[in-house]
Design an enzyme around this catalytic site. Sequence first.
Site, PDB file in Angstrom:
ATOM      1  N   SER A 207       5.593  -3.676   8.564  1.00 39.69           N
ATOM      2  CA  SER A 207       6.500  -4.041   7.457  1.00 39.69           C
ATOM      3  C   SER A 207       5.767  -4.433   6.170  1.00 39.69           C
ATOM      4  O   SER A 207       6.245  -4.089   5.081  1.00 39.69           O
ATOM      5  CB  SER A 207       7.526  -5.095   7.884  1.00 39.69           C
ATOM      6  OG  SER A 207       6.926  -6.284   8.294  1.00 39.69           O
TER       7      SER A 207
ATOM      8  N   ASP B 133       4.080   0.790  16.813  1.00 42.95           N
ATOM      9  CA  ASP B 133       3.315  -0.433  16.618  1.00 42.95           C
ATOM     10  C   ASP B 133       1.826  -0.108  16.788  1.00 42.95           C
ATOM     11  O   ASP B 133       1.409   0.311  17.864  1.00 42.95           O
ATOM     12  CB  ASP B 133       3.787  -1.434  17.689  1.00 42.95           C
ATOM     13  CG  ASP B 133       3.081  -2.757  17.596  1.00 42.95           C
ATOM     14  OD1 ASP B 133       2.117  -2.864  16.818  1.00 42.95           O
ATOM     15  OD2 ASP B 133       3.510  -3.682  18.299  1.00 42.95           O
TER      16      ASP B 133
ATOM     17  N   CYS C 203       9.425  -5.794  10.989  1.00 44.26           N
ATOM     18  CA  CYS C 203       8.783  -5.333  12.230  1.00 44.26           C
ATOM     19  C   CYS C 203       8.658  -6.541  13.155  1.00 44.26           C
ATOM     20  O   CYS C 203       9.360  -7.539  12.952  1.00 44.26           O
ATOM     21  CB  CYS C 203       7.435  -4.654  11.947  1.00 44.26           C
ATOM     22  SG  CYS C 203       6.214  -5.704  11.138  1.00 44.26           S
TER      23      CYS C 203
HETATM   24  P1  4NP Z   1       3.701  -5.351  13.509  1.00 45.97           P
HETATM   25  O1  4NP Z   1       2.536  -5.281  14.629  1.00 45.97           O
HETATM   26  O2  4NP Z   1       4.981  -5.682  14.251  1.00 45.97           O
HETATM   27  O3  4NP Z   1       3.702  -3.984  12.933  1.00 45.97           O
HETATM   28  O4  4NP Z   1       3.280  -6.444  12.553  1.00 45.97           O
HETATM   29  C1  4NP Z   1       2.295  -6.309  15.541  1.00 45.97           C
HETATM   30  C2  4NP Z   1       1.520  -7.378  15.171  1.00 45.97           C
HETATM   31  C3  4NP Z   1       1.249  -8.389  16.072  1.00 45.97           C
HETATM   32  C4  4NP Z   1       1.755  -8.312  17.367  1.00 45.97           C
HETATM   33  C5  4NP Z   1       2.549  -7.245  17.736  1.00 45.97           C
HETATM   34  C6  4NP Z   1       2.816  -6.245  16.828  1.00 45.97           C
HETATM   35  N1  4NP Z   1       1.469  -9.350  18.306  1.00 45.97           N
HETATM   36  O5  4NP Z   1       1.883  -9.213  19.460  1.00 45.97           O
HETATM   37  O6  4NP Z   1       0.806 -10.327  17.955  1.00 45.97           O
END
Ligand code: 4NP
Length: 163
Positions: free
Chosen positions: A20, A130, A13
């Site tokens: 993930s 997300d 991810c």
């Molecule tokens: P993930 O979610 O891709 O499912 O781990 C996210 C975690 C952190 C961020 C974006 C999506 N971020 O921008 O920090």
Amino acid sequence: MNEKSPISILFVCLGNICRSPMAEAVMSKLTEQSGLRDKIYIDSAGTSGYHQGELADSRMRHFGQIRGYQLLSRARQLEASDFEKFDYILGMDDSNITNILLLDHKDKFKNKIFKMTDFCSTSQADFVPDPYYGGTGGFENVIDILEDSCASLLDKIKQEHKI
Ligand code: 4NP
């Protein structure tokens, strides 16, 4: 990988702290329940290194625990060597897939790269949303989609490898 090596799956991810690692935990439990834990190696990574070394997001760990999953992995960034190491590389959404493909400079590993929701059998989701900036319902939705898609992915792997 030769025939005796474990089959390997990498879930990917953006941050490697929500979707993930959850996919990794769901698939680990399914393989354990199927007696296939030593035949299938499972890992996860993020296309970004924003959260390198961190445990999964506390909200994802909380909702995972309610459903019986323990998220123990630490975030790491996807690297080009992962294409050689893993047999199945699963992105959670189209942006993940684009970023995974960008790292596959020579277009050598396209046939290993899939979108997680391509394996959904009951869920209508087209991607795993997300949950990071949303409410608590987003985390439960992630688990619902992943429980469905991981089960079908494992069925495909069992068929392909006759295990
Ligand atoms: P993930 O979610 O891709 O499912 O781990 C996210 C975690 C952190 C961020 C974006 C999506 N971020 O921008 O920090």
